[in-house]
Design an enzyme around this catalytic site. Structure first.
Site, mmCIF file in Angstrom:
data_model
loop_
_atom_site.group_PDB
_atom_site.id
_atom_site.type_symbol
_atom_site.label_atom_id
_atom_site.label_comp_id
_atom_site.label_asym_id
_atom_site.label_seq_id
_atom_site.Cartn_x
_atom_site.Cartn_y
_atom_site.Cartn_z
ATOM 1 N N LYS A 76 0.855 -1.192 0.000
ATOM 2 C CA LYS A 76 0.000 0.000 0.000
ATOM 3 C C LYS A 76 0.890 1.242 0.000
ATOM 4 O O LYS A 76 1.952 1.238 0.628
ATOM 5 C CB LYS A 76 -0.879 -0.041 1.247
ATOM 6 C CG LYS A 76 -1.915 1.057 1.343
ATOM 7 C CD LYS A 76 -2.789 0.834 2.575
ATOM 8 C CE LYS A 76 -3.862 1.874 2.747
ATOM 9 N NZ LYS A 76 -4.725 1.600 3.926
ATOM 10 N N SER A 151 -9.654 1.587 2.929
ATOM 11 C CA SER A 151 -8.797 2.420 2.117
ATOM 12 C C SER A 151 -7.794 1.645 1.264
ATOM 13 O O SER A 151 -7.251 2.215 0.307
ATOM 14 C CB SER A 151 -8.045 3.404 3.019
ATOM 15 O OG SER A 151 -7.176 2.726 3.891
ATOM 16 N N SER A 175 -9.736 -1.132 6.863
ATOM 17 C CA SER A 175 -9.174 -0.879 5.532
ATOM 18 C C SER A 175 -8.510 -2.061 4.846
ATOM 19 O O SER A 175 -8.215 -1.984 3.659
ATOM 20 C CB SER A 175 -8.169 0.264 5.607
ATOM 21 O OG SER A 175 -8.864 1.471 5.510
#
Ligand code: GLN
Length: 474
Positions: A76, A151, A175
């Site tokens: 990420k 996210s 997330s």
């Protein structure tokens, strides 16, 4: 090349000399190229990944390769990898290069993983749809008009669309689990403090935890074994020994599972999710487990407590982005004050600004007691309630999300609707317990469905065992 769903498969082929690591990385590069429109990657690390793949192949040939040899993994874009850009999908950090590597990155590389690129996410990990990203939303590969979740949206779609074998995400309030649920992957969030946060861009420090998105429970277990454990650079990491999570995966006898009644008997729950979860409960029972419904009467307090506490922590954490120390700077400003104001006003997106404002408000003198302190007390109650449930039960079960992936643009204008969608994931975050999202196939429209299991603090082993039996045994 067919889609690989576990490192075991890949390592088998490497050992048989039917595959090389450079071939594998070339395959994933092609996959990424073909699926560029999904917008999963903020950057592909072509050069460093290729070099690392060659190095790992040499080690394989010499019989000295680490545990993750053959694993091509994406990270990420809020995790630092030395000399590579890291942006948190924000204009604020659009040109920022990481001066050091996160502990998780060092540990991946030590075991000979290949890091293929950095993945799109909501700006500073604030969001549940990947729509707050400065680089635009990630598209769900099951239906490109729909969100990937967030996210860690890029992390989920990269696994879903076979752009790499596994990915790292971060999970502050869901997330990892929520995008995994929207994209049909396994999303694993460990206990708070199991994995080091050193080098991970902070959102809400008492919640943030690195997690994994994979296609197999064995990969989740192996990654957890590699990433977990004490770290001199992060004093919040537990010093508890790290079990070899992959050994005897799926072991364990009859367990007691508590279904959180209010989460299932809830009008807001999508009927197809509900029936998939009821079917999963039947399967747990048929595997010999005891499943009982219990009441969880604090459900209505979860989202408010989570958003008061995380915005407060975010307002403090994000104060470091001032246009001086890091990232974006307005070069026209005439005074220091103006520099701060304009750099922050222009560098941050809407949602991040909303949260900084809200967080500053709940921490301000006069409101601190009414909001921040109260929310901390509520967090304590929630944790105690959860611990009380674990006196009688080994696992808690609930949905991951109230609905399957929604349409891009459908909810983004209404912050409250977006926040309420976190209702099932924030419980594990407030309590700091490990939780996993497990895929349950697709609904009639082809959208992935999912169930969530939570376990006691540091009981990752049991959670992985149960998940493995559930997904891989008939
Ligand atoms: N959707 C939640 C939020 O916006 C969770 C985000 C996260 O876990 N990073 O805060």
């Amino acid at each position: 090349m067919k889609k690989y769903t576990s490192l075991t498969e890949i390592q088998g082929r490497l050992a048989q000399k039917q595959l090389t690591v450079p071939e594998l990385i070339a395959y994933y590069f092609t996959q990424i190229e073909k699926n560029q429109h999904l917008n999963a990657f903020n950057e592909v690390f072509f050069d460093s990944a290729k070099k690392q793949a060659e190095l790992v192949q040499q080690k394989v040939d010499n019989g000295i390769a680490g545990r993750l040899a053959g694993m091509v993994i994406g990270i990420k874009d809020n995790i630092c990898y030395i000399d590579h850009q890291v942006s948190a999908s924000s204009k604020m950090l659009a040109d920022f290069v990481a001066p050091y590597s996160a502990t998780v990155v060092s540990r991946l590389l030590q075991e000979d993983a290949v890091i293929i690129g950095r993945l799109n996410c909501d700006e500073f990990a604030m969001g549940g749809s990947n729509e707050t990203s400065y680089y635009g939303p990630v598209k769900n590969a099951a239906d490109e008009e729909r969100v990937a979740g967030g996210s860690s949206g890029g992390s989920a779609v990269a696994v879903q669309a076979d752009l790499c074998l596994a990915t790292l995400g971060t999970d502050t309030g869901g997330s990892v689990r929520q995008p995994a649920a929207f994209c049909g992957c396994i999303g694993f969030k460990p206990t708070y403090g199991r994995i080091s946060r050193y080098g991970v861009l902070a959102y809400a420090s008492s919640f943030d935890q690195v997690g994994t998105l994979t296609s197999s429970v064995s990969d989740a277990a192996l990654l957890l074994a590699v990433l977990s454990g004490a770290d001199d650079a992060d004093s919040t990491v537990s010093t508890l020994p790290v079990p070899n999570y992959t050994q005897n995966l799926g072991a364990g006898g009859t367990k007691k599972i508590a279904v959180l009644k209010e989460t299932i008997e809830n009008e807001a729950l999508d009927p197809e999710i509900k029936s998939a979860i009821l079917a999963s409960i039947a399967k747990f029972k048929s595997q010999g487990h005891v499943v009982e419904y219990v009441s969880f009467d604090l459900l209505d307090y979860l989202v408010p407590a989570y958003y008061v506490l995380t915005t407060a922590e975010a307002s403090s954490n994000l104060s470091r982005y001032d246009g001086v120390h890091y990232g974006y700077r307005n070069t026209q400003a005439q005074s220091l004050n103006e520099l701060y104001k304009t750099s922050r006003a222009e560098g941050f997106g809407e949602e991040v600004k909303r949260r900084i404002l809200l967080g500053t408000f709940v921490l301000s003198a006069g409101y601190y007691d009414a909001y921040y302190q109260k929310a901390q007390q509520v967090r304590r109650l929630i944790r105690e309630k959860v611990e009380a449930l674990f006196v009688d039960y080994d696992f808690l079960l609930s949905p991951v999300t109230p609905t399957p992936a929604f349409k891009i643009g459908e909810n983004i204008q209404d912050a409250l609707v977006m926040y309420m969608a976190d209702i099932y994931t924030v419980l594990a975050s407030l309590a700091g317990i490990p939780a996993v999202a497990l895929p349950l196939g697709n609904n009639a429209a082809g959208l992935p469905l999912s169930v969530q299991l939570m376990a006691k603090h540091f009981n990752e082993q049991e959670l992985l065992n149960l998940s493995h039996r559930f997904l891989h045994e008939v």
